[in-house]
Each structure stands twice: as structure tokens, then as C-alpha cells.
Design an enzyme around this catalytic site. Structure first.
Site, PDB file in Angstrom:
ATOM      1  N   SER A 291       0.798  -1.294   0.062  1.00 61.38           N
ATOM      2  CA  SER A 291      -0.072   0.092  -0.051  1.00 61.38           C
ATOM      3  C   SER A 291       0.787   1.130   0.079  1.00 61.38           C
ATOM      4  O   SER A 291       0.612   2.118  -0.746  1.00 61.38           O
ATOM      5  CB  SER A 291      -0.905  -0.095   1.419  1.00 61.38           C
ATOM      6  OG  SER A 291      -1.975  -1.079   1.065  1.00 61.38           O
TER       7      SER A 291
ATOM      8  N   ARG B  47     -34.960 -23.913  -7.496  1.00 63.00           N
ATOM      9  CA  ARG B  47     -35.006 -24.618  -6.247  1.00 63.00           C
ATOM     10  C   ARG B  47     -36.208 -24.718  -5.175  1.00 63.00           C
ATOM     11  O   ARG B  47     -36.665 -23.344  -4.967  1.00 63.00           O
ATOM     12  CB  ARG B  47     -33.742 -24.223  -5.668  1.00 63.00           C
ATOM     13  CG  ARG B  47     -33.680 -24.512  -4.079  1.00 63.00           C
ATOM     14  CD  ARG B  47     -32.654 -25.994  -4.086  1.00 63.00           C
ATOM     15  NE  ARG B  47     -32.400 -26.239  -2.715  1.00 63.00           N
ATOM     16  CZ  ARG B  47     -32.368 -27.460  -2.017  1.00 63.00           C
ATOM     17  NH1 ARG B  47     -32.337 -28.547  -3.216  1.00 63.00           N
ATOM     18  NH2 ARG B  47     -31.833 -27.596  -0.867  1.00 63.00           N
TER      19      ARG B  47
ATOM     20  N   GLY C  79     -25.676 -25.554   0.449  1.00 65.13           N
ATOM     21  CA  GLY C  79     -24.535 -26.578   0.461  1.00 65.13           C
ATOM     22  C   GLY C  79     -23.991 -26.613  -0.933  1.00 65.13           C
ATOM     23  O   GLY C  79     -22.753 -26.776  -1.192  1.00 65.13           O
TER      24      GLY C  79
ATOM     25  N   GLU D 216      -4.465  -3.366  -7.259  1.00 59.80           N
ATOM     26  CA  GLU D 216      -4.382  -1.991  -7.700  1.00 59.80           C
ATOM     27  C   GLU D 216      -4.864  -0.942  -6.611  1.00 59.80           C
ATOM     28  O   GLU D 216      -5.701  -0.153  -7.122  1.00 59.80           O
ATOM     29  CB  GLU D 216      -5.207  -2.052  -8.967  1.00 59.80           C
ATOM     30  CG  GLU D 216      -4.568  -2.793 -10.126  1.00 59.80           C
ATOM     31  CD  GLU D 216      -4.789  -2.276 -11.319  1.00 59.80           C
ATOM     32  OE1 GLU D 216      -5.217  -1.203 -11.726  1.00 59.80           O
ATOM     33  OE2 GLU D 216      -4.500  -3.119 -12.300  1.00 59.80           O
TER      34      GLU D 216
END
Ligand code: CAA
Length: 380
Positions: A132, A269, A341, A364
Site C-alpha cells: 500500500s 430450487r 450446500g 491496484e
């Protein structure tokens, strides 16, 4: 004011979306599991003239605006974040280095082959003790006649080992400890004394190579210097202001790609006698994801538009990078949660998005650094 992409940008987005779905999506899981650098895909991108998209045609690029470049990275990241970062670094930092800061001879030598995909670019700033705090870099370059002699090391170098040129930041004035003594040199891959380390084993982004570079009395010609001695930090920051826009676009693509996989799953689902998508709690999660993704896109396109128009964009690039990559982490974590899961199993691919998202908050400029850049502009 017009919030729509223009016809050309829309057509480009549709073409790249189809290309990414057809050519990259089917091999993305394998690229991740085998850690294979996607050379074949890069060749296809080069054949389509996409390796130097925002560079003017006279230098071998496509002459597109920066919004179009962000769209390219976003669409590729939707299916393969590894390929997206390779392209973002190659074009945003590699091609852009000589385009923005090089002389005509350097443009001829590097920019054209980079844009044509005959060379791959990389960016070498980070060091073991200077991440940094980039201005604390210690790699030295001592001038001897018409050469610099480099010693030191760079870490976490994306495209390392595959790149032909490394945009490298070194200290030419040993009496300084801050950004004043930093100089930018282009180091060719076959420079004697440049040692390329083994690829890092990472949490994600497995198709992208990340290596250490060591310079052991490596000799670099003075003609490979970008700008004058001591101006290297300006080069680094100038490039990162653009690079952060497409890293934001990478985060955006990861988030959108994860949501696109999740919507059909929650519709299909069933639990408690109805689809997951019929549960209000889950609808709220989807709505928040879509809203934050849209906000990311607007911030990225705005920063890209500013850059294209030659306007100040450091703060806007940092805002876009910070927001879009934090969004990528949040959205992908929630998507894994919605898959339950199954989300934790590789077969469903969604866990790859979560692993790949994490690094976008770090490289970056860690998102804490983006906040510093934003605050500095606010308070000046
Ligand atoms: N744009 C233009 N100039 C900038 C700038 C920006 N975004 N940020 C800083 N500067 C300028 C400042 O204006 C100042 O110049 P002046 O004195 O002429 O005004 C000079 O740079 C030094 O700035 P500071 O005093 O703020 O310096 P600092 O050392 O306190 O902080 C920093 C600088 C912003 C923290 C900087 O070190 C930084 O950006 N660190 C993050 C490093 C980073 O982004 N690394 C990325 C590695 S590459 C990568 O990750 C690629 C990949 O693999 C995907």
C-alpha cells in the site's frame, strides 16, 4: 444527459457477450482448476483486435473510448475473472504506459506489438516492504553510462512469466525515501539478471499468473526510461487511475456473472413447498444485489467517460473501484449463501466467483487506499 450506451457500445457489448459465452465460459472452470494461463483465449482476443482497445489506431489499437474498454473487461469477468485481469493489466497498465508516457520510439517498439497481441505487458510496482505504501519502494537502479543496473525484488506481479515487458518502478536517487526518487523503466523479459520466480498458489484467480521478479545486476538501457528520473511515481499513479476503472469493471463483471447464475437457481430450487425466489427474504437479497451492481456500473462508466474525455478522474476511479469490488465480494458471498450446500461445491461454479472476488478488494490499491485517495481530493 443520456444514460444509455450508444449504438456502437451496445453492439460491441453484445458481440463480446456472445464471444465470452461461447469461447471463454465453457473453459473457465477448467482454467481455474488446472491453473492454466489462457494463452489460446488471448490469441483469440488478439485476432479480434481487442488487446489494445482504447489505444488509437495509428499505434495499432482499436481507437475505442474507455467506456467500451470497461465493457470488454466487465463482459469477460462475468465468465472468467482470470482472463479479465490479464487483459486489464496488459492494456490498462502495459499498453497505456507507453501510450501516455512514452516517446515515439518507445511507442513504436512496445505499443504496436502490445496492441497487436504480439507482446504481453505487466506492471511491477509492489515490493515485499512496499505494498500500500508504494512510495517506500527499495529496488535500486544505478546509472552506469547508457544503462541502469537494477537490484532488488518485486512481488505479486500479474502476467509475470508470460509478459514480454515489465513497467518497473525503481529508486534512482538513494538519498530519497519517498516518491521523489522513483523512476519508471521498461524491463524486457530477456534482460540478463532478471529472474522470474514460481507462480504463487492463490485462493482464486488461478488462471492468472502471479510471480516474484528478482533483479540481480540486471542491465536496462537508459532509452527504456519513461519520463525523466524522479517522475516514476507520476507514471504509476497516472496509470493506476485508469487501471482502477477496469479493476472496478472486473468486480462488476464478477458480481453480475454471479447474480446471473443465481437467478435461475433460486427460481428452480423449491423449499417449504415453493421456489426460493417466492420467499420475500430472498427477493430482498436479490433486489439489493441488483441495485448495488447497477450503482457500480454507473460509477465505472462515469469514471471511464471522464478518462475518455481527458477530464480529472482520480477520485471517481477510486470511488468506482472501491464500490464495485466491495459489491463483488458482498454479492458473491450472498450468492453462495443462496445456493446453500451446493454453493460450497465446485460443481456449481459459484464458489469460484466468491474466491475470485476477494482479490479485487486488494490489488491496484486496497480499498482502504482508495478511501485515502478519495478523502485527499475531498479535503484539498
Ligand atoms: N493520481 C494522481 N496523483 C496521485 C494519486 C493519484 N491517484 N495519488 C497520489 N498522487 C500524487 C500526489 O498528488 C502527490 O504528488 P504531489 O506531491 O505532486 O501532489 C504524490 O502522488 C504522493 O502522494 P501522497 O503524498 O498522497 O503519497 P503517499 O505516499 O502518502 O500515498 C498512495 C500515496 C496513494 C497511498 C499510493 O502509494 C498508492 O496508491 N498506494 C497503493 C499502491 C497500489 O495501488 N498498488 C497497485 C499495485 S499494481 C496491481 O495491483 C496490478 C495487479 O496486479 C492487478
Amino acid at each position: 444527459m443520456d444514460f444509455r450506451l450508444n449504438d456502437e457500445q451496445q453492439m460491441f457489448r453484445d458481440t463480446i457477450r456472445k464471444f465470452a459465452q461461447k469461447e471463454i465460459a465453457p473453459i473457465a472452470a477448467q482454467t481455474d482448476s488446472t491453473h492454466q494461463f489462457p494463452l489460446e483465449t488471448l490469441k483469440k482476443l488478439a485476432d479480434m483486435g481487442l488487446m489494445g482497445l482504447p489505444i488509437p489506431e495509428e499505434y495499432g489499437g482499436a481507437g475505442s473510448d474507455y467506456v467500451t474498454f470497461a465493457i470488454l473487461v466487465e463482459e469477460i469477468a462475468k465468465v472468467c475473472a482470470s482472463t479479465a485481469v490479464i487483459l486489464s493489466v496488459h492494456t490498462g497498465l502495459g499498453c497505456m504506459s507507453t501510450y501516455m508516457f512514452g516517446n515515439e520510439e518507445q511507442k513504436e517498439r512496445y505499443l504496436k506489438p502490445l496492441c497487436e497481441g504480439k507482446m504481453l505487458g505487466a506492471f511491477a510496482l509492489t515490493e515485499p516492504q512496499a505494498g500500500s505504501d508504494a512510495a517506500a519502494l527499495k529496488c535500486t537502479a544505478v546509472r552506469k553510462g547508457d544503462k541502469y543496473i537494477l537490484n532488488g525484488s518485486k512481488i505479486f506481479i500479474t502476467n509475470g512469466g508470460y509478459a514480454d515487458m515489465y513497467v518497473t518502478f525503481v529508486r534512482t536517487d538513494p538519498s530519497t525515501k519517498n516518491y521523489n526518487g522513483v523512476t519508471c523503466l521498461i524491463v524486457d523479459k530477456d534482460t540478463p539478471g532478471l529472474v522470474i520466480g514460481k507462480p504463487e498458489e492463490k485462493m482464486g484467480l488461478n488462471g492468472s499468473a502471479t510471480v516474484t521478479l528478482t533483479f540481480e545486476d540486471a542491465e536496462v538501457p537508459v532509452e527504456n526510461r519513461l519520463l525523466e528520473e524522479g517522475k516514476g511515481f507520476n507514471v504509476a499513479m497516472g496509470l493506476l487511475n485508469g487501471g482502477r476503472i477496469t479493476i472496478g469493471a472486473q468486480g462488476l463483471g464478477i458480481a453480475q456473472g454471479a447474480l446471473d447464475l443465481t437467478i435461475p437457481y433460486v427460481k428452480g430450487r423449491e423449499q417449504f413447498g415453493k421456489p426460493l425466489s417466492a420467499q420475500q427474504g430472498i427477493q430482498f437479497m436479490l433486489a439489493d444485489m441488483a441495485t448495488e451492481i447497477d450503482a457500480s456500473r454507473l460509477l465505472i462508466y462515469r469514471a471511464a467517460w471522464l478518462k475518455s474525455n481527458g477530464l480529472e478522474h482520480a477520485m471517481e476511479a477510486s470511488m468506482a473501484k472501491r464500490f464495485a469490488t466491495d459489491t463483488a465480494m458482498r454479492v458473491t458471498t450472498d450468492c453462495v449463501q443462496l445456493f446453500g450446500g451446493y454453493g460450497y461445491c465446485k460443481e456449481y461454479q459459484i464458489e469460484r466467483y466468491m474466491r475470485d472476488a476477494k482479490i479485487t478488494q486488494i490489488y491496484e490499491g486496497a480499498n482502504q487506499i482508495q478511501r485515502l485517495v478519495i478523502a485527499k481530493q475531498l479535503l484539498k
